[in-house]
Enzyme design. Sequence first.
Site, PDB file in Angstrom:
ATOM      1  N   GLU A 142       0.858  -1.197   0.000  1.00  0.00           N
ATOM      2  CA  GLU A 142       0.000   0.000   0.000  1.00  0.00           C
ATOM      3  C   GLU A 142       0.886   1.236   0.000  1.00  0.00           C
ATOM      4  O   GLU A 142       1.868   1.308   0.739  1.00  0.00           O
ATOM      5  CB  GLU A 142      -0.908   0.009   1.235  1.00  0.00           C
ATOM      6  CG  GLU A 142      -1.751   1.291   1.376  1.00  0.00           C
ATOM      7  CD  GLU A 142      -2.637   1.271   2.617  1.00  0.00           C
ATOM      8  OE1 GLU A 142      -3.055   0.169   3.030  1.00  0.00           O
ATOM      9  OE2 GLU A 142      -2.888   2.359   3.182  1.00  0.00           O
ATOM     10  N   GLU A 168      -2.497  11.439   3.299  1.00  0.00           N
ATOM     11  CA  GLU A 168      -3.563  11.262   4.283  1.00  0.00           C
ATOM     12  C   GLU A 168      -3.551  12.488   5.199  1.00  0.00           C
ATOM     13  O   GLU A 168      -2.496  13.076   5.446  1.00  0.00           O
ATOM     14  CB  GLU A 168      -3.359   9.994   5.120  1.00  0.00           C
ATOM     15  CG  GLU A 168      -3.578   8.704   4.356  1.00  0.00           C
ATOM     16  CD  GLU A 168      -3.407   7.495   5.263  1.00  0.00           C
ATOM     17  OE1 GLU A 168      -4.412   6.843   5.579  1.00  0.00           O
ATOM     18  OE2 GLU A 168      -2.248   7.217   5.653  1.00  0.00           O
TER      19      GLU A 168
END
Length: 350
Positions: free
Chosen positions: A238, A243
């Site tokens: 990932e 974020e």
Amino acid sequence: MMKHKKNTSVLLLILLSLLSCKKAGADNGTSTAPTNLVINAVVSSDGSGKVDFTASANNAVSYAYEFGNGDIKTTASGIIAYQYNAGGTNTYTVNVTATSSSSLTVKTSIQVTVTVTASEPKLVWSEEFDKDGAPDPAKWGYDIGTGNNGWGNSELEYYTDRSKNAVVEGGVLKINALKENYNGSAYTSARLLSKDKFAFTYGKVEVRAKLPAGAGTWPAIWMLGSDIATNGWPGCGEIDIMEHLGRTENTIYGTLHYPGHSGGSADGHTTVITDATKAFHIYTLEWTASAVKIYADGVLYHTTINSGSLPFNHDFFLILNVAMGGGFGGSVDPSFTNGTMEVDYIRVYK
């Protein structure tokens, strides 16, 4: 005399039977390994990084190439054209395994020195969000439901494909997180993904976005390995390009998850920018066989050295979403009613 003739006939039949069995065994190759494995490599001299490989062996039906950068490819002919992308001059040890029809193998190697000269990256895929309405179905699908589907983090939202949660307006994609009771959840939002529509290995990703405000909001621009169905998380890898947590406004996270570095031990860093929720900023990933680098507004703040032991040498797809709460998002502000991540564009270069 007759007895002697009969015995001779029996011996002839046995001899013929043995010869027939031996011949059949030689034909089906049940114990024949490949021999005389030879590899040739022709390295392009134009700085493109292209190498033409040719492998040949007796009794071989397939050839598996390990290119020395973590990439592996198999060919029946032994002939393959391979593109190295790491800049500069690098020497790779290329291993080739020849396999027979009976799965016996032989292996050898060759070293190649490859030069890749710097050049302007070429745009290979983009989403400009320039047509109002639903996101382009040729580029985007949706995850529907809650974290109970197996891809949640104890989040509180229900992901939908409704226009009130995901819509293109005025040249930007708007992913709207809303406080509303829906199918047993207290919030709704959207999670768009390019899975089965667009995926790539290595390149530069540039995203211009403005983030939602409010404690409990958790917008993300990220990628997952396309082999997730057969190689579950974190084995598939990932890459979190961006974020943001509403409770720590303006702190941007760039993170990689993979075996040994997932959850609380993820591989990443943070950087602080201004006005993340009030203005558009550019979030960038540079991904090669040698490194994964993450930037905010052109400032490098996280680097992971890539290698063949990491799951960052195969196709990944893109994901855009706004989560609410959860183990990372934290408690939601009781006064929260709505929050929007706006995405101006996504561009992928190679």
